[in-house]
Motif scaffolding. Structure first.
Motif, PDB file in Angstrom:
ATOM      1  N   ASP A   1       0.810  -1.214   0.000  1.00  0.00           N
ATOM      2  CA  ASP A   1       0.000   0.000   0.000  1.00  0.00           C
ATOM      3  C   ASP A   1       0.846   1.266   0.000  1.00  0.00           C
ATOM      4  N   GLY A   2       2.162   1.112  -0.037  1.00  0.00           N
ATOM      5  CA  GLY A   2       3.033   2.274  -0.041  1.00  0.00           C
ATOM      6  C   GLY A   2       3.404   2.793   1.325  1.00  0.00           C
ATOM      7  N   GLN A   3       2.944   2.111   2.384  1.00  0.00           N
ATOM      8  CA  GLN A   3       3.408   2.475   3.714  1.00  0.00           C
ATOM      9  C   GLN A   3       4.830   1.954   3.894  1.00  0.00           C
ATOM     10  N   ALA A   4       5.588   2.626   4.740  1.00  0.00           N
ATOM     11  CA  ALA A   4       6.993   2.269   4.887  1.00  0.00           C
ATOM     12  C   ALA A   4       7.434   2.474   6.324  1.00  0.00           C
ATOM     13  N   ILE A   5       8.413   1.685   6.733  1.00  0.00           N
ATOM     14  CA  ILE A   5       9.035   1.892   8.038  1.00  0.00           C
ATOM     15  C   ILE A   5      10.554   1.862   7.889  1.00  0.00           C
ATOM     16  N   ALA A   6      11.208   2.604   8.755  1.00  0.00           N
ATOM     17  CA  ALA A   6      12.646   2.468   9.005  1.00  0.00           C
ATOM     18  C   ALA A   6      12.766   2.357  10.514  1.00  0.00           C
ATOM     19  N   MET A   7      13.255   1.233  10.983  1.00  0.00           N
ATOM     20  CA  MET A   7      13.300   0.974  12.423  1.00  0.00           C
ATOM     21  C   MET A   7      14.688   0.493  12.809  1.00  0.00           C
ATOM     22  N   THR A   8      15.293   1.206  13.739  1.00  0.00           N
ATOM     23  CA  THR A   8      16.579   0.787  14.286  1.00  0.00           C
ATOM     24  C   THR A   8      16.346   0.367  15.718  1.00  0.00           C
ATOM     25  N   THR A   9      16.851  -0.813  16.071  1.00  0.00           N
ATOM     26  CA  THR A   9      16.482  -1.486  17.307  1.00  0.00           C
ATOM     27  C   THR A   9      17.731  -2.032  17.978  1.00  0.00           C
ATOM     28  N   THR A  10      17.765  -2.031  19.315  1.00  0.00           N
ATOM     29  CA  THR A  10      19.043  -2.274  19.978  1.00  0.00           C
ATOM     30  C   THR A  10      18.895  -2.820  21.391  1.00  0.00           C
ATOM     31  N   ILE A  11      19.939  -3.514  21.842  1.00  0.00           N
ATOM     32  CA  ILE A  11      20.158  -3.748  23.278  1.00  0.00           C
ATOM     33  C   ILE A  11      21.522  -3.183  23.687  1.00  0.00           C
ATOM     34  N   GLU A  12      22.153  -2.422  22.796  1.00  0.00           N
ATOM     35  CA  GLU A  12      23.405  -1.684  22.956  1.00  0.00           C
ATOM     36  C   GLU A  12      24.605  -2.571  22.657  1.00  0.00           C
ATOM     37  N   GLN A  13      25.353  -3.047  23.647  1.00  0.00           N
ATOM     38  CA  GLN A  13      26.532  -3.859  23.352  1.00  0.00           C
ATOM     39  C   GLN A  13      26.117  -5.254  22.879  1.00  0.00           C
ATOM     40  N   ALA A  14      27.095  -6.041  22.435  1.00  0.00           N
ATOM     41  CA  ALA A  14      26.807  -7.434  22.088  1.00  0.00           C
ATOM     42  C   ALA A  14      26.280  -8.153  23.322  1.00  0.00           C
ATOM     43  N   PHE A  15      25.062  -8.676  23.223  1.00  0.00           N
ATOM     44  CA  PHE A  15      24.369  -9.351  24.318  1.00  0.00           C
ATOM     45  C   PHE A  15      24.063  -8.398  25.477  1.00  0.00           C
ATOM     46  N   GLY A  16      24.005  -7.100  25.176  1.00  0.00           N
ATOM     47  CA  GLY A  16      23.567  -6.123  26.163  1.00  0.00           C
ATOM     48  C   GLY A  16      24.366  -6.158  27.447  1.00  0.00           C
ATOM     49  N   SER A  17      23.646  -6.245  28.562  1.00  0.00           N
ATOM     50  CA  SER A  17      24.279  -6.253  29.881  1.00  0.00           C
ATOM     51  C   SER A  17      24.831  -7.621  30.248  1.00  0.00           C
ATOM     52  N   ARG A  18      24.700  -8.572  29.329  1.00  0.00           N
ATOM     53  CA  ARG A  18      25.100  -9.968  29.594  1.00  0.00           C
ATOM     54  C   ARG A  18      24.241 -10.593  30.688  1.00  0.00           C
ATOM     55  N   ILE A  19      23.038 -10.055  30.848  1.00  0.00           N
ATOM     56  CA  ILE A  19      22.073 -10.611  31.802  1.00  0.00           C
ATOM     57  C   ILE A  19      20.909 -11.170  31.001  1.00  0.00           C
ATOM     58  N   MET A  20      20.570 -12.434  31.254  1.00  0.00           N
ATOM     59  CA  MET A  20      19.491 -13.083  30.534  1.00  0.00           C
ATOM     60  C   MET A  20      18.315 -13.294  31.484  1.00  0.00           C
TER      61      MET A  20
END
Length: 612
Positions: A432-451
């Motif tokens: 339909d011509g709708q569009a998104i640009a989304m940048t998504t993160t947890i910061e560092q590799a594996f974030g805080s290293r807390i699961m």
């Protein structure tokens, strides 16, 4: 769920082979459009072999397209679009799969910025993490008042900000979704239940992050009994995440921000040996924010990006705006490499833009824009005055000083540079011509290293971010002037994420969607790709293939092995302090042309583009 069940009512099958990373062939087969809603068919995937850089072919589609950093995630988005879903529907499916297959970069334990074009207007959805209300200016200081070691700060409960991705996606879906919220989680739940192969990039990230094994849940899930990371190609299931995603799909975001899943998240943060202060109230009170997009004239285009707390659009458009005020570069690229004639002004403009970034930009709920309007930093007269500072010789390390784009009530101090990492980018254009640009993160590799695992006894879970380390560790300079991006309760840390939508200035038609991971270098990666694609006339794939050059105001970093020695010598002759190193972007780009939608995926990562 079996293929026979998936296609029991109406079957639309396809088999497409994509060659992506070396030695990898991905057979994506079977998307079902059923009369009773969307149903997902898990593709059969051959194990990938590792590679630092692999040429991608580039893609052209006619109706819709999705670009993401992992083939399984791209395929999930493709199946949603094929079933009649909207761009935001596809983005939700992609993000949930990325939580599973690219956990080192993004996920439900982190945050995101979403630019959404609804066919008429551009919307900016802010899902950035927030500081817990118990966090203060001394968060990352030791008992003597000195900043903590950066790695020690990252790998701690105090690094975890209140996640925003789920709340943001829910808000956008309520406004622009077409398929049922529950259905969009099916791809990730299916893959988490039936298993997916560990990709080479995930394996290499595990090898590079041995400290992840110090977390008991992560050690049990990502490492074998001998403590070695699971090899690429290992089929990995994540039943704990499947359980959590099922709850969210059925109950909405409340399942994540309240109840036992929230209680487990808080317990993981507060129970760490270096604990954070996050509470259940911090989680339950989190709200995504719809902000006014920043739309900036640039050459014959209107470039729309994210406002603060992102510094991405402002800093990127300052850089490109300063360059546009300088004499035109006649030969910006030669033999697939940016020329010194382009690199020198790009780097100098970056120095000036990053000097302003370090002085002025922070969460707009806490930091007033210069002159009361962030656009003062992009005013043509101001950019022309900054361009006048660019000469034939480099300013060198520390030579670029902040300008005065407009009056400010507070005498802000400049923030010292700190590392930024991680992240993933998604670009989608629907039928339909709708569009998104989304940048998504947890910061560092594996974030805080807390699961966290929602309190489940099953294996797996999701990673928690370390986004709090995007704040300045110090709150003021030696003169006592406050730093705009200092830690304050309830504040969102400054980001470099630069999700970008581009329009034709005359017609208003959508031209492109693009963005990248890469910490502070996101700004350089996205700016270079946009300039190359829309000003130099390169295809999206050609633009993404270009080698990178980055400076935050001091050293110049050139992508290792990608520039001839003559370029390095010439830059050094102009006064640049040059060093080569690996610069791993993760660019995705889609461009609307008369022939269709052209797509490109970064050759440095595992992503692909799919569409019809």
């Amino acid at each position: 769920m079996t293929p026979d069940n998936i296609f029991s009512r109406q079957r639309l099958a396809r088999a497409i082979a994509f060659s992506t990373c070396a030695g990898m062939t991905l057979w994506l087969s079977g998307v079902a459009v059923a009369q009773d809603g969307f149903h997902y068919s898990a593709p059969a995937v051959a194990p990938e072999s590792g590679s630092g850089y692999e040429e991608k072919p580039g893609w052209t589609t006619s109706t819709f397209a999705v670009a993401a950093a992992n083939p399984l995630a791209t395929d999930a988005g493709y199946q949603v679009l094929k079933a009649g879903g909207s761009a935001i529907d596809a983005a939700i499916a992609v993000q949930m799969v990325l939580t599973l297959v690219e956990p080192q970069s993004s996920g439900i334990g982190g945050g995101a910025f979403l630019m959404l074009f609804d066919g008429d207007q551009v919307h900016a959805y802010d899902g950035r993490e927030k500081a817990p209300m118990g966090a203060g200016e001394d968060l990352f200081l030791d008992q003597e008042g000195n900043p903590l070691d950066f790695t020690a700060a990252v790998e701690s409960g105090r690094a975890v900000g209140v996640p925003g991705t789920i709340k943001m996606l829910e808000a956008a879906h309520q406004a622009y979704g077409k398929l049922a919220w529950k259905d969009l989680f099916e791809p990730a739940i299916t893959l988490a239940t039936e298993g997916f192969p560990v990709s080479p990039r995930l394996y290499q990230s595990l090898v590079s992050t041995p400290s992840l094994a110090e977390d008991a849940i992560a050690r049990h899930y990502y490492f074998d009994d001998a403590g070695n990371p699971l090899a690429a190609g290992t089929v990995l299931k994540n039943p704990a995440l499947a359980e959590i995603l099922t709850r969210i799909s059925e109950e909405g975001s409340a399942a994540f921000y309240q109840g036992d899943i929230a209680e487990d998240l808080v317990a993981r943060v507060q129970g760490h040996e270096s604990p954070g202060s996050m509470t259940l109230d911090d989680l339950s009170s989190y709200e995504a924010v719809e902000r006014d997009a920043l739309c900036t004239p640039w050459r014959e285009y209107k470039v729309c990006g994210f406002p603060p707390p992102s510094s991405g659009h402002l800093t990127m458009m300052q850089t490109l705006g300063i360059m546009a005020a300088l004499p035109e570069v006649e030969v910006p690229v030669h033999d697939g490499v940016p020329t010194v004639d382009w690199l020198h002004p790009f780097l100098e403009a970056s120095r000036l833009a990053f000097a302003d970034r370090g002085r002025y930009i922070g969460d707009p709920d806490f930091v007033e824009a210069p002159g009361g309007d962030w656009n003062t930093m992009l005013a043509p007269d101001y950019l022309a005055s900054r361009a006048a500072l660019v000469s034939e010789q480099s300013m060198g390390s520390g030579g670029a000083k902040p300008g005065n784009p407009g009056e400010v009530q507070t005498a802000w101090a400049s923030q010292p540079n700190q590392p930024e990492h991680g992240t993933s980018h998604i670009s989608i254009i629907d039928a339909d011509g709708q569009a998104i640009a989304m940048t998504t993160t947890i910061e560092q590799a594996f974030g805080s290293r807390i699961m966290a695992n929602g309190g489940s006894e099953l294996a797996g879970g999701y990673l928690l971010n370390n986004e709090m380390t995007d704040f300045s560790f110090t709150a003021q300079d030696e003169q006592g002037n406050p730093i705009a991006n200092r830690v304050e309760p309830g504040k969102r840390p400054r980001s470099s994420m630069s999700p970008t939508l581009v329009f034709d200035n005359a017609s208003g038609d959508l031209v492109a969607s693009l963005g990248s991971p890469g910490g502070a270098a996101i700004i350089h990666y996205t700016g270079e790709a946009m300039d190359a694609m829309l000003h130099w006339g390169l295809s999206p794939q050609e633009a993404l293939n270009l080698p990178h050059a980055v400076t935050l105001g001091d050293k110049v970093y050139l992508e290792e092995g990608r520039f001839p020695q003559s370029t390095i010598n010439d830059l050094e002759g102009l006064g640049h302090d040059v060093e080569t190193q690996e610069l791993v972007s993760g660019l995705q780009a889609l461009r609307v042309t008369e022939e269709g939608i052209q797509g490109g995926a970064d050759p440095r990562r595992e992503g692909i583009v799919m569409g019809d």
